[in-house]
Design an enzyme around this catalytic site. Structure first.
Site, PDB file in Angstrom:
ATOM      1  N   LYS A 195       0.957  -1.246   0.008  1.00 37.98           N
ATOM      2  CA  LYS A 195      -0.122  -0.082   0.122  1.00 37.98           C
ATOM      3  C   LYS A 195       1.039   1.160  -0.127  1.00 37.98           C
ATOM      4  CE  LYS A 195      -3.036  -2.946   0.036  1.00 37.98           C
ATOM      5  NZ  LYS A 195      -2.472  -4.462  -0.161  1.00 37.98           N
TER       6      LYS A 195
ATOM      7  N   GLY B   5      -5.805 -11.339 -10.110  1.00 37.36           N
ATOM      8  CA  GLY B   5      -6.368 -11.120  -8.804  1.00 37.36           C
ATOM      9  C   GLY B   5      -6.186  -9.843  -8.097  1.00 37.36           C
TER      10      GLY B   5
ATOM     11  N   ILE C 292      -3.658  -9.232  -6.121  1.00 36.56           N
ATOM     12  CA  ILE C 292      -2.114  -9.053  -5.922  1.00 36.56           C
ATOM     13  C   ILE C 292      -1.704  -8.601  -7.263  1.00 36.56           C
ATOM     14  CG2 ILE C 292      -0.332 -10.143  -5.552  1.00 36.56           C
ATOM     15  CD1 ILE C 292      -1.309 -11.647  -3.401  1.00 36.56           C
TER      16      ILE C 292
ATOM     17  N   ASP D 237      -4.914 -17.253   7.550  1.00 37.55           N
ATOM     18  CA  ASP D 237      -4.937 -18.116   6.116  1.00 37.55           C
ATOM     19  C   ASP D 237      -4.569 -19.524   5.997  1.00 37.55           C
ATOM     20  OD1 ASP D 237      -4.799 -15.577   5.171  1.00 37.55           O
ATOM     21  OD2 ASP D 237      -2.847 -15.924   3.921  1.00 37.55           O
TER      22      ASP D 237
ATOM     23  N   ALA E 191      -6.126 -10.514   5.688  1.00 40.59           N
ATOM     24  CA  ALA E 191      -5.548  -9.983   7.054  1.00 40.59           C
ATOM     25  C   ALA E 191      -6.596  -9.617   7.904  1.00 40.59           C
ATOM     26  CB  ALA E 191      -4.483  -8.936   7.107  1.00 40.59           C
TER      27      ALA E 191
ATOM     28  N   HIS F  17     -22.260  16.602   3.525  1.00 42.35           N
ATOM     29  CA  HIS F  17     -22.020  17.131   2.159  1.00 42.35           C
ATOM     30  C   HIS F  17     -20.874  18.122   2.233  1.00 42.35           C
ATOM     31  CE1 HIS F  17     -22.813  18.653  -1.939  1.00 42.35           C
ATOM     32  NE2 HIS F  17     -22.719  19.567  -1.281  1.00 42.35           N
TER      33      HIS F  17
END
Length: 470
Positions: free
Chosen positions: A55, A186, A188, A316, A324, A449
């Site tokens: 990121k 995908g 990644i 995982d 995560a 807004h």
């Protein structure tokens, strides 16, 4: 409470990724003595070579693209160049800072960090193989396996991190190559396509399924393919990878397209982004009698217990979504049940998916196709960013917010966002679904807004057939 100096704890966690380290901290908060065994850096794949540094690179890529289009903001510059090197250095600095933060939290919460490789060694025991080769055995009434996953190798595309990269190898490059072929479209694959294309690389993407981002709604995939193609990326869906011949300075790649026609390309590097496999080998599962499925994922119940009393697994290595935030949630659920607190269970139908490319993609719940296949009488609300003042002001109007509702109860069956800050906005739908809100309730909640969140409100209105600004 069990002590520490004698190697006995209330809880041992093997692995310190976003599931393991969070579970350790929460368990310590609940009064348990905790040891966390980690063979590599604290934070696991996500923090060190996954979510966080990726990121950071994507943020740099966004800045690069903003500068390229800077004249409309009054940024006029000549002979500007873009260099992946400083961005890569910054991404490592970000990861290092976060890793140190986990160490600080362990010390703050009195979690014992044991460096080494952990494996089950009999009832209530974990053997820790230290870096120097020494071994020691620690004991606890409860053991959580949080060993994560790793990139999957294709038989015809072996990862060597030289010419054939995994996501980890792609993170470590200090120069953007002239050409890069990415196998797998995908999250990644598409994130790295964004990064490298932003820094000037000619990117080709091949995907075996019939669309990129195949887990997303079909309209999302179609729009993202158009956007990426417009940026100059070559995309082949329904393609089959055939072979890679590695040379001294290049890779000759062969694949067939959706029509069955063969293609050969010579590229500088190849990124293999074809999924992940669990790290369930050599951690003592067979000796302990812990059951796994045919893909090696550890089988657990609704509170993360394995079939062996006192042994749990999270993240995982247990399958479901390899994300995560899912691992973190499982870790908290698991330790709170261990401590007798209870936290409910994990709602796997309400796990958000996020892809941090530009524009961002995020979703939760069912796609339109899935909702129809399940027999729901659906109504679709879709609102484009061009109708949201904040998006227009920012200059980011590609994409939309799409809401899928059940006509009978007005349940939010699914939500899909392509556009600015989609990965932040999706949380509104996650909370709404968690609270079993209707689309009407989502719309009646006042949205400030001018903000991007107005797109959420307008999409809810669109699902009711009464959007205001389109």
């Amino acid at each position: 409470m069990a002590g520490k100096s004698d190697g006995r704890f209330d809880l041992i966690i093997v692995g310190s990724g976003p599931g393991g380290y969070v579970a350790a901290i929460r368990a310590a908060q609940l009064g348990l003595s905790v040891a966390c065994v980690e063979t590599e850096a604290l934070g696991g794949v996500c923090l060190n070579v996954g979510c966080i540094p990726t990121k950071a690179l994507l943020t740099s890529a966004l800045v690069v693209n903003e500068v390229r289009d800077g004249e409309k903001h009054g940024i006029v510059s000549k002979d500007i160049t873009f260099d992946l090197g400083p961005a890569q250095v910054r991404s490592r600095e970000v990861a290092d800072q976060m890793r140190k933060g986990v160490g600080h939290l362990f010390r703050k919460n009195k979690v014992t960090h044991l460096e080494g490789f952990g494996r089950l060694k009999g009832k209530g025991k974990v053997e820790v193989e230290e870096v120097e080769g020494n071994t020691r055995t620690i004991e606890a009434a409860h053991i959580i396996l949080a060993t994560g996953s790793r990139p999957r190798d294709l038989p015809v595309l072996g990862i060597d991190e030289d010419r054939i990269w995994s996501s980890s190898g792609a993170l470590m490059q200090v120069e953007a190559p002239q050409t890069l072929l990415i196998v797998g479209a995908g999250a990644i694959g598409m994130e790295f396509a964004d990064v490298y294309a932003s820094f000037g690389t000619e990117v080709t993407v091949i995907e075996a399924l019939d669309r990129i981002l195949p887990l997303e709604d079909a309209e999302v995939s179609q729009l993202m393919e158009r956007i990426y193609s417009k940026r100059g990326m070559e995309i082949h869906t329904g393609a089959r990878f055939q072979n890679a011949e590695i040379g001294s300075n290049s890779v000759e790649v062969t694949f067939t397209d959706k029509k069955g026609e063969s293609h050969t390309q010579v590229v500088d590097y190849v990124l293999s982004a074809v999924g992940r496999v669990p790290n369930s080998e050599d951690i003592g599962l067979d000796a302990a009698g812990v059951k796994v499925d045919d893909r090696g994922f550890i089988l657990v119940d609704e509170v993360m217990r394995t079939n062996v009393p006192g042994v749990y697994a999270i993240g995982d290595v247990t399958g479901n979504q390899l994300l995560a935030h899912k691992a973190t949630h499982e870790g908290i659920v698991c330790v709170e049940h261990i401590a007798g607190q209870g936290h409910g269970t994990v709602d796997y139908s309400n796990v958000p998916n996020c892809t941090y490319c530009h524009p961002e993609v995020a979703s939760v719940g069912l796609t339109e196709e899935e909702a129809r296949d399940k027999g729901y009488d659906v109504e679709i609300g879709k609102f484009p960013w061009i109708g949201v003042g904040r998006a227009v002001a920012a200059g980011h109007t590609e994409g939309f917010v799409k809401v899928i509702r059940d006509r009978k109860y007005s349940e939010i069956l699914g939500a899909h966002i392509v556009g600015p800050h989609a990965t932040e906005l999706i949380a509104e739908f996650v909370v709404g679904r968690h609270l079993e809100s209707t689309v009407e309730e989502l719309e009646k909640a006042m949205h400030p807004h001018p903000t991007l969140s107005e797109g959420v409100s307008e999409a809810a209105l669109a699902a009711l057939g009464r959007a205001i600004h389109i």
